[in-house]
Motif scaffolding. Structure first.
Motif, PDB file in Angstrom:
ATOM      1  N   ASP A  10       5.063  -8.272  12.555  1.00  0.00           N
ATOM      2  CA  ASP A  10       4.542  -7.837  11.431  1.00  0.00           C
ATOM      3  C   ASP A  10       3.266  -8.587  11.019  1.00  0.00           C
ATOM      4  O   ASP A  10       3.254  -9.814  11.453  1.00  0.00           O
ATOM      5  CB  ASP A  10       5.448  -7.603  10.179  1.00  0.00           C
ATOM      6  CG  ASP A  10       5.150  -6.819   9.152  1.00  0.00           C
ATOM      7  OD1 ASP A  10       4.082  -6.201   9.188  1.00  0.00           O
ATOM      8  OD2 ASP A  10       5.672  -6.861   8.222  1.00  0.00           O
ATOM      9  N   VAL A  11       2.390  -7.876  10.408  1.00  0.00           N
ATOM     10  CA  VAL A  11       1.161  -8.525  10.282  1.00  0.00           C
ATOM     11  C   VAL A  11       0.618  -7.894   8.918  1.00  0.00           C
ATOM     12  O   VAL A  11       0.956  -6.696   8.676  1.00  0.00           O
ATOM     13  CB  VAL A  11      -0.050  -8.512  11.351  1.00  0.00           C
ATOM     14  CG1 VAL A  11       0.165  -9.343  12.532  1.00  0.00           C
ATOM     15  CG2 VAL A  11      -0.271  -7.136  11.685  1.00  0.00           C
ATOM     16  N   ALA A 117      -2.172   9.925   2.698  1.00  0.00           N
ATOM     17  CA  ALA A 117      -2.134   9.197   1.192  1.00  0.00           C
ATOM     18  C   ALA A 117      -0.735   9.522   0.596  1.00  0.00           C
ATOM     19  O   ALA A 117      -0.272  10.422   0.557  1.00  0.00           O
ATOM     20  CB  ALA A 117      -3.201   9.614   0.262  1.00  0.00           C
ATOM     21  N   ALA A 118      -0.136   8.186   0.251  1.00  0.00           N
ATOM     22  CA  ALA A 118       1.002   8.407  -0.465  1.00  0.00           C
ATOM     23  C   ALA A 118       1.292   6.931  -1.189  1.00  0.00           C
ATOM     24  O   ALA A 118       0.688   5.895  -1.133  1.00  0.00           O
ATOM     25  CB  ALA A 118       2.381   8.626   0.475  1.00  0.00           C
ATOM     26  N   GLY A 119       2.331   6.977  -2.076  1.00  0.00           N
ATOM     27  CA  GLY A 119       2.806   5.841  -3.079  1.00  0.00           C
ATOM     28  C   GLY A 119       4.193   5.902  -2.930  1.00  0.00           C
ATOM     29  O   GLY A 119       5.085   6.828  -2.786  1.00  0.00           O
ATOM     30  N   ASN A 120       4.922   4.698  -2.861  1.00  0.00           N
ATOM     31  CA  ASN A 120       6.424   4.583  -2.791  1.00  0.00           C
ATOM     32  C   ASN A 120       6.817   3.213  -3.261  1.00  0.00           C
ATOM     33  O   ASN A 120       6.079   2.161  -3.237  1.00  0.00           O
ATOM     34  CB  ASN A 120       6.950   4.908  -1.032  1.00  0.00           C
ATOM     35  CG  ASN A 120       8.479   5.147  -1.351  1.00  0.00           C
ATOM     36  OD1 ASN A 120       9.093   5.528  -2.324  1.00  0.00           O
ATOM     37  ND2 ASN A 120       8.935   5.089  -0.202  1.00  0.00           N
ATOM     38  N   PHE A 121       8.104   3.256  -3.611  1.00  0.00           N
ATOM     39  CA  PHE A 121       8.817   2.005  -4.093  1.00  0.00           C
ATOM     40  C   PHE A 121      10.251   2.297  -3.994  1.00  0.00           C
ATOM     41  O   PHE A 121      10.733   3.381  -4.121  1.00  0.00           O
ATOM     42  CB  PHE A 121       8.190   1.286  -5.371  1.00  0.00           C
ATOM     43  CG  PHE A 121       7.940   2.497  -6.365  1.00  0.00           C
ATOM     44  CD1 PHE A 121       9.134   2.803  -6.880  1.00  0.00           C
ATOM     45  CD2 PHE A 121       6.771   3.014  -6.632  1.00  0.00           C
ATOM     46  CE1 PHE A 121       9.132   3.887  -8.070  1.00  0.00           C
ATOM     47  CE2 PHE A 121       6.530   3.940  -7.618  1.00  0.00           C
ATOM     48  CZ  PHE A 121       7.774   4.415  -8.438  1.00  0.00           C
ATOM     49  N   LEU A 122      10.847   1.094  -3.933  1.00  0.00           N
ATOM     50  CA  LEU A 122      12.249   1.468  -4.104  1.00  0.00           C
ATOM     51  C   LEU A 122      12.843   1.327  -5.637  1.00  0.00           C
ATOM     52  O   LEU A 122      12.373   0.349  -6.403  1.00  0.00           O
ATOM     53  CB  LEU A 122      13.122   0.424  -3.333  1.00  0.00           C
ATOM     54  CG  LEU A 122      13.238   0.312  -1.680  1.00  0.00           C
ATOM     55  CD1 LEU A 122      14.076  -0.647  -1.170  1.00  0.00           C
ATOM     56  CD2 LEU A 122      13.702   1.752  -1.394  1.00  0.00           C
ATOM     57  N   CYS A 123      13.691   2.494  -6.058  1.00  0.00           N
ATOM     58  CA  CYS A 123      13.929   2.519  -7.473  1.00  0.00           C
ATOM     59  C   CYS A 123      15.168   3.194  -7.614  1.00  0.00           C
ATOM     60  O   CYS A 123      15.005   4.516  -7.327  1.00  0.00           O
ATOM     61  CB  CYS A 123      12.627   2.697  -8.458  1.00  0.00           C
ATOM     62  SG  CYS A 123      13.019   2.533  -9.939  1.00  0.00           S
ATOM     63  N   GLY A 212      10.123   8.132  11.341  1.00  0.00           N
ATOM     64  CA  GLY A 212      10.863   7.475  10.714  1.00  0.00           C
ATOM     65  C   GLY A 212      10.263   6.181  10.108  1.00  0.00           C
ATOM     66  O   GLY A 212       9.257   6.183  10.210  1.00  0.00           O
ATOM     67  N   PRO A 213      11.252   5.134   9.778  1.00  0.00           N
ATOM     68  CA  PRO A 213      10.452   4.022   9.430  1.00  0.00           C
ATOM     69  C   PRO A 213       9.821   3.362  10.568  1.00  0.00           C
ATOM     70  O   PRO A 213       9.922   3.197  11.789  1.00  0.00           O
ATOM     71  CB  PRO A 213      11.753   2.867   9.064  1.00  0.00           C
ATOM     72  CG  PRO A 213      12.927   4.055   9.126  1.00  0.00           C
ATOM     73  CD  PRO A 213      12.677   5.338  10.043  1.00  0.00           C
ATOM     74  N   VAL A 214       8.210   3.011  10.235  1.00  0.00           N
ATOM     75  CA  VAL A 214       7.515   2.471  11.247  1.00  0.00           C
ATOM     76  C   VAL A 214       7.338   0.894  10.896  1.00  0.00           C
ATOM     77  O   VAL A 214       6.750   0.708   9.852  1.00  0.00           O
ATOM     78  CB  VAL A 214       6.174   2.994  11.280  1.00  0.00           C
ATOM     79  CG1 VAL A 214       5.297   2.353  12.261  1.00  0.00           C
ATOM     80  CG2 VAL A 214       6.581   4.709  11.722  1.00  0.00           C
ATOM     81  N   SER A 215       7.726   0.036  11.811  1.00  0.00           N
ATOM     82  CA  SER A 215       7.408  -1.500  11.381  1.00  0.00           C
ATOM     83  C   SER A 215       5.874  -1.641  11.310  1.00  0.00           C
ATOM     84  O   SER A 215       5.187  -1.116  12.025  1.00  0.00           O
ATOM     85  CB  SER A 215       8.196  -2.197  12.258  1.00  0.00           C
ATOM     86  OG  SER A 215       7.659  -2.089  13.722  1.00  0.00           O
ATOM     87  N   GLY A 216       5.754  -3.001  10.548  1.00  0.00           N
ATOM     88  CA  GLY A 216       4.319  -3.304  10.435  1.00  0.00           C
ATOM     89  C   GLY A 216       3.514  -2.265   9.550  1.00  0.00           C
ATOM     90  O   GLY A 216       2.239  -2.322   9.529  1.00  0.00           O
ATOM     91  N   GLY A 219       4.628   0.872   4.011  1.00  0.00           N
ATOM     92  CA  GLY A 219       5.795   1.947   3.691  1.00  0.00           C
ATOM     93  C   GLY A 219       7.216   1.208   4.330  1.00  0.00           C
ATOM     94  O   GLY A 219       8.124   1.055   3.390  1.00  0.00           O
ATOM     95  N   PHE A 220       7.051   0.423   5.417  1.00  0.00           N
ATOM     96  CA  PHE A 220       8.254  -0.093   6.010  1.00  0.00           C
ATOM     97  C   PHE A 220       8.443  -1.157   4.716  1.00  0.00           C
ATOM     98  O   PHE A 220       9.819  -1.623   4.787  1.00  0.00           O
ATOM     99  CB  PHE A 220       8.043  -0.637   7.329  1.00  0.00           C
ATOM    100  CG  PHE A 220       9.226  -1.272   8.135  1.00  0.00           C
ATOM    101  CD1 PHE A 220      10.127  -0.320   8.638  1.00  0.00           C
ATOM    102  CD2 PHE A 220       9.280  -2.386   8.317  1.00  0.00           C
ATOM    103  CE1 PHE A 220      11.252  -0.696   9.409  1.00  0.00           C
ATOM    104  CE2 PHE A 220      10.443  -3.066   8.991  1.00  0.00           C
ATOM    105  CZ  PHE A 220      11.608  -2.102   9.376  1.00  0.00           C
TER     106      PHE A 220
END
Ligand code: HXC
Ligand code: NAP
Length: 225
Positions: A10-11, A117-123, A212-216, A219-220
């Motif tokens: 990850d960078v 374009a998107a916005g997210n967070f865990l809640c 799906g989840p994309v590392s780096g 969003g991930f």
């Protein structure tokens, strides 16, 4: 992100690939122009890079002009194609209109729209404020509609084109801490089908792409933080 098979390191910054293996013809998108919201970072940045490596010219738009300017410089240097950075908040149609007008002045047309374009967070749902839920719906869902409608009216209806909406698999089974993002992306998937049948006769192809989840990516990082 990395093209290699192993899990990439990850960078914090977005950089172009050091190596790229062509599957399609390198000039398959020659003379095409793509407008990419969220194109200054993460998945949108990589989409811009790959399109440009295939001869496409791009406009990358997001709220931070500094971010899209820096990314555009990297993309131009790596691909030799033109890339116009534009500041726009997809929640504010007047800012999208200004960015699209700048794109049309620079390139004369837009063939491809990527709504990234998107916005997210865990809640948890119980902890989400009304404004937090609304904010994610406004960026993801309303932002996708706003940008699609403006590009349709300003050029796509005249010559056809392609719209790709970046969604997610979160809602397929339901996922904790993600009612806002899952609901927003599910609504975009519905919007995709409505616009596909309504604008198909104008020679506009509308699709969703749900990674799906994309590392780096940001969003991930938000999902695992
Ligand atoms: C709970 C939060 C919150 C958090 C913000 N809010 N962060 N609530 N937990 N971590 C609440 C705020 O308190 C506020 O509500 C409301 O959300 C709006 O927050 P603002 O900071 O004013 O909004 P804004 O400046 O517009 O920022 C939007 C943002 C931000 C979404 C909150 O994180 C952002 O700009 N994100 C863009 C980058 C991003 O998220 N990338 C990841 C995309 S990945 P109140 O009630 O206090 O006013 C993605 C993945 C999907 O979409 C699927 C993955 C598998
Ligand atoms: P990212 O780098 O944070 O991309 C989001 C982009 O949206 C940023 O460039 C951000 O730039 C822009 N943006 C946010 N709010 C905006 C607004 N109001 N107006 C205009 N631009 C705005 O995150 P990512 O992980 O690469 O995600 C890219 C896309 O893939 C998103 O649609 C996401 O939902 C989707 N996705 C990601 C994953 C994953 O694992 N990463 C999985 C499934 C789906 P500014 O801050 O400059 O505005």
């Amino acid at each position: 992100m990395s093209a290699a098979g192993s899990v990439p390191q990850d960078v914090d910054s977005d950089d172009c690939l050091l190596n790229y293996s062509y599957i399609f013809s390198p000039d398959i998108l020659k003379n095409k122009v793509a407008f990419i919201t969220g194109g200054g970072s993460g998945i949108g940045f990589r989409i811009a890079e790959i399109l440009m490596r295939h001869g496409c010219q791009t406009v990358i738009a997001s709220r931070s002009l500094e971010r899209v300017q820096a990314s555009a410089a990297k993309l131009r240097a790596a691909t030799g194609q033109r890339c116009l950075p534009a500041s726009a908040d997809v929640r504010r149609p007047e800012t999208i209109v200004a960015a699209v007008d700048a794109a049309l002045q620079e390139f004369g047309k837009v063939d491809i729209l990527i709504n990234g374009a998107a916005g997210n967070f865990l809640c948890p749902a119980s902890g989400l404020s009304f404004n937090a839920f609304k904010t994610v719906l406004e960026i993801d869902t309303m932002g996708t509609f706003n940008t699609s409608k403006i590009l349709y009216q300003k050029c796509l209806k005249d010559h056809g084109g392609v719209i790709v909406n970046i969604t997610a698999t979160l809602s397929y089974r339901g996922q904790i801490l993600q009612v806002h993002a899952g609901s927003a992306k599910a609504a975009i998937d519905a919007m995709t089908k409505h616009l596909a049948v309504e604008w198909g006769p104008d020679n506009i192809r509308v699709n969703s792409l749900a990674p799906g989840p994309v590392s780096g990516t940001e969003g991930f990082r938000k999902l695992v933080s």
